[in-house]
Scaffold this active site. Sequence first.
Site, PDB file in Angstrom:
ATOM      1  N   GLY A   1     -23.956  25.370 -45.389  1.00 28.22           N
ATOM      2  CA  GLY A   1     -24.942  26.427 -45.790  1.00 28.22           C
ATOM      3  C   GLY A   1     -24.548  27.958 -45.241  1.00 28.22           C
TER       4      GLY A   1
ATOM      5  NE  ARG B   1     -26.858  19.925 -52.718  1.00 26.35           N
ATOM      6  CZ  ARG B   1     -28.008  19.506 -52.477  1.00 26.35           C
ATOM      7  NH1 ARG B   1     -27.898  18.143 -52.479  1.00 26.35           N
ATOM      8  NH2 ARG B   1     -29.102  19.711 -51.900  1.00 26.35           N
TER       9      ARG B   1
ATOM     10  CB  THR C   1     -24.518  26.558 -37.909  1.00 31.27           C
ATOM     11  OG1 THR C   1     -25.928  26.007 -37.972  1.00 31.27           O
ATOM     12  CG2 THR C   1     -23.957  26.217 -36.649  1.00 31.27           C
ATOM     13  CB  ILE C   2     -28.793  30.360 -39.128  1.00 36.38           C
ATOM     14  CG1 ILE C   2     -29.482  29.083 -39.762  1.00 36.38           C
ATOM     15  CG2 ILE C   2     -28.049  31.249 -40.136  1.00 36.38           C
ATOM     16  CD1 ILE C   2     -30.849  29.489 -40.486  1.00 36.38           C
ATOM     17  CG  ASP C   3     -29.759  25.265 -37.685  1.00 32.80           C
ATOM     18  OD1 ASP C   3     -30.263  25.965 -38.158  1.00 32.80           O
ATOM     19  OD2 ASP C   3     -29.819  23.928 -37.788  1.00 32.80           O
TER      20      ASP C   3
ATOM     21  CG  ASP D   1     -26.731  22.804 -34.590  1.00 32.02           C
ATOM     22  OD1 ASP D   1     -25.938  23.369 -34.834  1.00 32.02           O
ATOM     23  OD2 ASP D   1     -27.457  22.311 -35.292  1.00 32.02           O
TER      24      ASP D   1
ATOM     25  NE  ARG E   1     -57.412  34.041 -42.374  1.00 30.89           N
ATOM     26  CZ  ARG E   1     -56.887  34.736 -43.550  1.00 30.89           C
ATOM     27  NH1 ARG E   1     -56.060  35.312 -43.626  1.00 30.89           N
ATOM     28  NH2 ARG E   1     -58.006  34.645 -44.300  1.00 30.89           N
TER      29      ARG E   1
ATOM     30  NE  ARG F   1     -30.274  18.930 -40.884  1.00 30.64           N
ATOM     31  CZ  ARG F   1     -31.072  18.702 -42.033  1.00 30.64           C
ATOM     32  NH1 ARG F   1     -31.552  19.499 -42.959  1.00 30.64           N
ATOM     33  NH2 ARG F   1     -31.132  17.389 -42.297  1.00 30.64           N
TER      34      ARG F   1
ATOM     35  CD  GLU G   1     -35.191  23.422 -41.002  1.00 31.66           C
ATOM     36  OE1 GLU G   1     -35.464  23.495 -42.212  1.00 31.66           O
ATOM     37  OE2 GLU G   1     -33.828  23.385 -40.542  1.00 31.66           O
TER      38      GLU G   1
ATOM     39  CG  HIS H   1     -33.006  29.146 -47.955  1.00 33.36           C
ATOM     40  ND1 HIS H   1     -33.977  28.115 -48.376  1.00 33.36           N
ATOM     41  CD2 HIS H   1     -31.701  28.300 -47.681  1.00 33.36           C
ATOM     42  CE1 HIS H   1     -33.437  27.024 -48.187  1.00 33.36           C
ATOM     43  NE2 HIS H   1     -32.290  26.928 -48.078  1.00 33.36           N
TER      44      HIS H   1
ATOM     45  CD  GLN I   1     -35.642  31.083 -40.733  1.00 33.07           C
ATOM     46  OE1 GLN I   1     -35.571  30.709 -39.482  1.00 33.07           O
ATOM     47  NE2 GLN I   1     -36.199  30.407 -41.717  1.00 33.07           N
TER      48      GLN I   1
HETATM   49  O1  F6P Z   1     -27.808  23.794 -41.208  1.00 33.82           O
HETATM   50  C1  F6P Z   1     -28.268  25.106 -41.527  1.00 33.82           C
HETATM   51  C2  F6P Z   1     -29.724  24.780 -42.415  1.00 33.82           C
HETATM   52  O2  F6P Z   1     -30.038  26.308 -42.605  1.00 33.82           O
HETATM   53  C3  F6P Z   1     -30.688  24.279 -41.780  1.00 33.82           C
HETATM   54  O3  F6P Z   1     -31.312  24.788 -40.776  1.00 33.82           O
HETATM   55  C4  F6P Z   1     -31.586  23.764 -42.687  1.00 33.82           C
HETATM   56  O4  F6P Z   1     -32.204  22.654 -42.617  1.00 33.82           O
HETATM   57  C5  F6P Z   1     -30.536  23.788 -43.974  1.00 33.82           C
HETATM   58  O5  F6P Z   1     -29.440  24.432 -43.593  1.00 33.82           O
HETATM   59  C6  F6P Z   1     -31.159  23.931 -45.466  1.00 33.82           C
HETATM   60  O6  F6P Z   1     -30.213  23.670 -46.180  1.00 33.82           O
HETATM   61  P1  F6P Z   1     -30.241  24.190 -47.896  1.00 33.82           P
HETATM   62  O7  F6P Z   1     -29.842  25.433 -47.995  1.00 33.82           O
HETATM   63  O8  F6P Z   1     -29.542  22.907 -48.542  1.00 33.82           O
HETATM   64  O9  F6P Z   1     -31.806  23.877 -48.107  1.00 33.82           O
END
Ligand code: F6P
Length: 368
Positions: free
Chosen positions: A12, A76, A139-141, A143, A176, A185, A236, A286, A288
């Site tokens: 990603g 992919r 990776t933005i995560d 991790d 609210r 993830r 998520e 996205h 983010q």
């Molecule tokens: O691994 C990075 C990430 O942004 C995850 O946080 C997220 O679940 C996934 O990629 C989303 O991927 P895609 O761009 O295929 O929807």
Amino acid sequence: MIRKIGISTGGGDCAGLNAVIRAVVRTARLHYGWDVIAIEDGFDGLIYARNLRYLSVDDVTGILSRGGTILGTTNRGNPFKHEVWEGGQKVIKDMTPGIVENIRTLGLDAIVCIGGDGTLTIANDLFKLGVPVVGVPKTIDNDLMATDLTFGFTTAVDMATWALDRLQTTAESHHRVMVVEVMGRDAGWIALESGMAGAVDVILIPEIPFDIKKVANKIKQRQLTGRRFSMIVVAEGAKAMGGDRVIIEGATMGYQNVRLGGIGNEIGAQIQELTGIESRVTVLGHLQRGGSPNSFDRNLATRYGVAATNLIAEGKFGQMVCLRGRDVQSVPIEDAIGNLKLVDPNGQMVKAAEQLGIEFGRPDTSMI
Ligand code: F6P
């Protein structure tokens, strides 16, 4: 003796990929005098040796602040298990012999692979086949093990914090509950850091399975003290105690198998039901990942690009650049993959958030 290197981005996208590409091209061309070949769409570009082109310093001028990747990417493709059509049927084939041959024919002395866990695992497997690779973690995560930070993460946190600030004013006006679903993830770093920076009331992360009743109680308590709105940030990949992550049914995605999404809506509906307070849900998705990197990520990505090029000059293949404290260093790619860096549920940051009154929905120990 290095003369020509290739560069590719896989997985990603995130803010800062172009900053790495620019730094590699500038260091390779201006400092070492090497040629740089652009490989498009992750490893797909090497399988088919298509759209390959030389990258000059002019080609990377003006891309430091640009989001995305000028090389294209995919989360992919896996060259070891590649889907191809043969005789009218889809079959899975190992395309790496073709990759090795293409690298030889193109005269590439090294490849810079910029990616997350999936991309770096493939890069490491190619290295074991004799391909001279160096890795740059992305990776933005945030991790990935073996690096304190991946670029793109702090930009994503800034984006989420910006959104939380704005959503808070409308939550307050309408009395609210606002639920904001962010990426993450397996690791809740974005939720944790943006949640603290955005002064939210509840943070839900994959590392701490939550009890929705604890979350509802927190919102009710706020009501009782006159605070008529509440903010919840949820990663998520967060899941309720004893439950599973919420996935988008039927949607598959390359390295990561399942597409996550929907936990925010589930929480919004449950909180409205349990508290009687109107709730709204925003999924940042996205947003983010897109757009310009912040200054920190520009500089981290740039330093990674320079360091990765230096690794090639030193012949340190199979290594990945990483951040340790304030220093860019390197580690074997092997050490960085297959082992995620998760939020410690009892670590300093979570504890500090709890001391501030932020609810993580931890089940009462008597219920475990
Ligand atoms: O691994 C990075 C990430 O942004 C995850 O946080 C997220 O679940 C996934 O990629 C989303 O991927 P895609 O761009 O295929 O929807």
